[in-house]
Design an enzyme around this catalytic site. Structure first.
Site, PDB file in Angstrom:
ATOM      1  N   ARG A  88       0.817  -1.213   0.000  1.00  0.00           N
ATOM      2  CA  ARG A  88       0.000   0.000   0.000  1.00  0.00           C
ATOM      3  C   ARG A  88       0.853   1.266   0.000  1.00  0.00           C
ATOM      4  O   ARG A  88       0.396   2.334  -0.403  1.00  0.00           O
ATOM      5  CB  ARG A  88      -0.998  -0.049   1.154  1.00  0.00           C
ATOM      6  CG  ARG A  88      -2.100  -1.079   0.892  1.00  0.00           C
ATOM      7  CD  ARG A  88      -2.924  -1.402   2.109  1.00  0.00           C
ATOM      8  NE  ARG A  88      -2.220  -2.137   3.138  1.00  0.00           N
ATOM      9  CZ  ARG A  88      -2.035  -3.456   3.147  1.00  0.00           C
ATOM     10  NH1 ARG A  88      -2.518  -4.199   2.175  1.00  0.00           N
ATOM     11  NH2 ARG A  88      -1.363  -4.052   4.115  1.00  0.00           N
ATOM     12  N   GLU A 136       5.648 -12.320  12.805  1.00  0.00           N
ATOM     13  CA  GLU A 136       5.135 -12.915  14.042  1.00  0.00           C
ATOM     14  C   GLU A 136       5.814 -14.271  14.288  1.00  0.00           C
ATOM     15  O   GLU A 136       6.201 -14.604  15.399  1.00  0.00           O
ATOM     16  CB  GLU A 136       3.622 -13.076  13.920  1.00  0.00           C
ATOM     17  CG  GLU A 136       2.955 -13.334  15.236  1.00  0.00           C
ATOM     18  CD  GLU A 136       1.444 -13.337  15.091  1.00  0.00           C
ATOM     19  OE1 GLU A 136       0.935 -12.970  14.013  1.00  0.00           O
ATOM     20  OE2 GLU A 136       0.795 -13.714  16.074  1.00  0.00           O
TER      21      GLU A 136
HETATM   22  C1  PRP Z   1       1.351  -4.174   6.611  1.00  0.00           C
HETATM   23  C2  PRP Z   1       1.428  -2.674   6.428  1.00  0.00           C
HETATM   24  C3  PRP Z   1       2.879  -2.379   6.696  1.00  0.00           C
HETATM   25  C4  PRP Z   1       3.249  -3.440   7.728  1.00  0.00           C
HETATM   26  C5  PRP Z   1       3.319  -2.816   9.082  1.00  0.00           C
HETATM   27  O1  PRP Z   1       1.811  -4.812   5.458  1.00  0.00           O
HETATM   28  O2  PRP Z   1       1.013  -2.272   5.142  1.00  0.00           O
HETATM   29  O3  PRP Z   1       3.678  -2.504   5.528  1.00  0.00           O
HETATM   30  O4  PRP Z   1       2.196  -4.423   7.719  1.00  0.00           O
HETATM   31  O5  PRP Z   1       3.649  -3.767  10.055  1.00  0.00           O
HETATM   32  P1  PRP Z   1       4.910  -3.589  11.015  1.00  0.00           P
HETATM   33  O6  PRP Z   1       4.968  -2.167  11.451  1.00  0.00           O
HETATM   34  O7  PRP Z   1       4.595  -4.521  12.176  1.00  0.00           O
HETATM   35  O8  PRP Z   1       6.128  -4.027  10.266  1.00  0.00           O
HETATM   36  P2  PRP Z   1       1.833  -6.399   5.342  1.00  0.00           P
HETATM   37  O9  PRP Z   1       3.074  -6.946   6.006  1.00  0.00           O
HETATM   38  O10 PRP Z   1       0.516  -6.919   5.836  1.00  0.00           O
HETATM   39  O11 PRP Z   1       2.051  -6.691   3.817  1.00  0.00           O
HETATM   40  P3  PRP Z   1       1.196  -6.316   2.492  1.00  0.00           P
HETATM   41  O12 PRP Z   1       1.408  -4.829   2.287  1.00  0.00           O
HETATM   42  O13 PRP Z   1       1.853  -7.108   1.419  1.00  0.00           O
HETATM   43  O14 PRP Z   1      -0.242  -6.665   2.733  1.00  0.00           O
HETATM   44  N1  ADE Z   2      -0.462  -4.507   9.514  1.00  0.00           N
HETATM   45  C1  ADE Z   2      -0.210  -4.912  10.754  1.00  0.00           C
HETATM   46  N2  ADE Z   2      -1.304  -4.803  11.530  1.00  0.00           N
HETATM   47  C2  ADE Z   2      -2.294  -4.306  10.729  1.00  0.00           C
HETATM   48  C3  ADE Z   2      -3.648  -3.950  10.928  1.00  0.00           C
HETATM   49  N3  ADE Z   2      -4.244  -4.095  12.117  1.00  0.00           N
HETATM   50  N4  ADE Z   2      -4.356  -3.468   9.888  1.00  0.00           N
HETATM   51  C4  ADE Z   2      -3.764  -3.322   8.689  1.00  0.00           C
HETATM   52  N5  ADE Z   2      -2.491  -3.656   8.418  1.00  0.00           N
HETATM   53  C5  ADE Z   2      -1.763  -4.136   9.438  1.00  0.00           C
END
Ligand code: PRP
Ligand code: ADE
Length: 174
Positions: free
Chosen positions: A59, A96
Site C-alpha cells: 500500500r 510474528e
Molecule cells: C502491513 C502494512 C505495513 C506493515 C506494518 O503490510 O502495510 O507494511 O504491515 O507492520 P509492522 O509495522 O509490524 O512491520 P503487510 O506486512 O501486511 O504486507 P502487504 O502490504 O503485502 O499486505
Molecule cells: N499490519 C499490521 N497490523 C495491521 C492492521 N491491524 N491493519 C492493517 N495492516 C496491518
C-alpha cells in the site's frame, strides 16, 4: 466531509482471528479523502528538501507514487524478497513467526539524498525499520517516515524514533 480516520474500514479477524484489520481502500476510493490524505502526509515536512520517496510494498506504492508525483520527485519501491528484477540489497525483518526480507535496487539511492519513507500503517515498525536500514546502507538520509495509521500499542513509532527518525501519522487506533 468525514475525517480521514472515519473513512478507514475496520475488518475484524482478518487475516487471522483476533486481528482488527485497518482497511484504507475505503479512504482511497474517495476522491477528496485520497487527496486530503496525500496532502496531510507531507504537510509537516513543508520546507524540508526531499529528493525521493521510498514506498513500502504494497500500500506504500499507492501513497508513495501519489506523493512523489505531488512533489515532482522520484519514487523508489522497497519490495518483499524476490520481486525486484535488478541487483538488490536485502534486509531481514521479524514476522510474528520467523523472518522475511525486504529489498531495494542497489542503484536506487545515492549518497546524501534526502528520503521520505511512505506506508499505509505502522504496527511493530519492523517493516519500516528494514527500509531505514536499506536507505542508510546507501548513505541516504531518512528525513521522515509518513503513515496514515499508527497502532501505538505495538510500539513502532518509538522504535523508529529511537533510530533518530521523525515519524508522521494522520490517525491512531488502539
Ligand atoms: C502491513 C502494512 C505495513 C506493515 C506494518 O503490510 O502495510 O507494511 O504491515 O507492520 P509492522 O509495522 O509490524 O512491520 P503487510 O506486512 O501486511 O504486507 P502487504 O502490504 O503485502 O499486505
Ligand atoms: N499490519 C499490521 N497490523 C495491521 C492492521 N491491524 N491493519 C492493517 N495492516 C496491518
Amino acid at each position: 466531509m468525514q475525517g480521514i480516520k472515519e473513512k478507514i474500514r475496520a475488518i475484524p479477524d482478518y487475516p487471522k482471528p483476533g486481528i482488527m484489520f485497518r482497511d484504507i481502500t475505503t479512504l482511497l476510493q474517495d476522491a477528496r479523502g485520497f487527496r486530503k490524505t496525500v496532502d496531510e502526509m507531507v504537510q509537516p515536512l513543508a520546507g524540508t528538501r526531499i529528493d525521493k520517496v521510498v514506498g513500502i510494498e504494497a500500500r506504500g506504492f499507492i501513497l508513495g507514487g501519489a506523493i512523489a508525483h505531488q512533489l515532482s520527485i522520484g519514487f523508489v519501491p522497497v519490495r518483499k524478497r524476490g520481486k525486484l528484477p535488478w541487483k538488490t540489497l536485502s534486509q531481514e525483518y521479524q514476522l510474528e513467526y520467523g523472518t522475511d526480507s525486504m529489498e531495494i535496487h542497489i542503484d536506487a539511492i545515492q549518497p546524501n539524498e534526502n528520503i521520505l519513507i511512505v506506508d499505509d500503517l505502522i504496527a511493530t515498525g519492523g517493516t519500516a525499520e528494514a527500509a531505514i536500514k536499506l536507505i542508510r546502507a546507501h548513505k541516504g538520509n531518512v528525513v521522515g517516515c509518513s503513515f496514515i495509521v499508527d497502532l501505538p500499542e505495538l510500539g513502532g513509532r518509538k522504535k523508529l524514533e529511537a533510530l533518530g527518525v521523525q515519524v508522521l501519522s494522520l490517525c491512531e487506533f488502539d
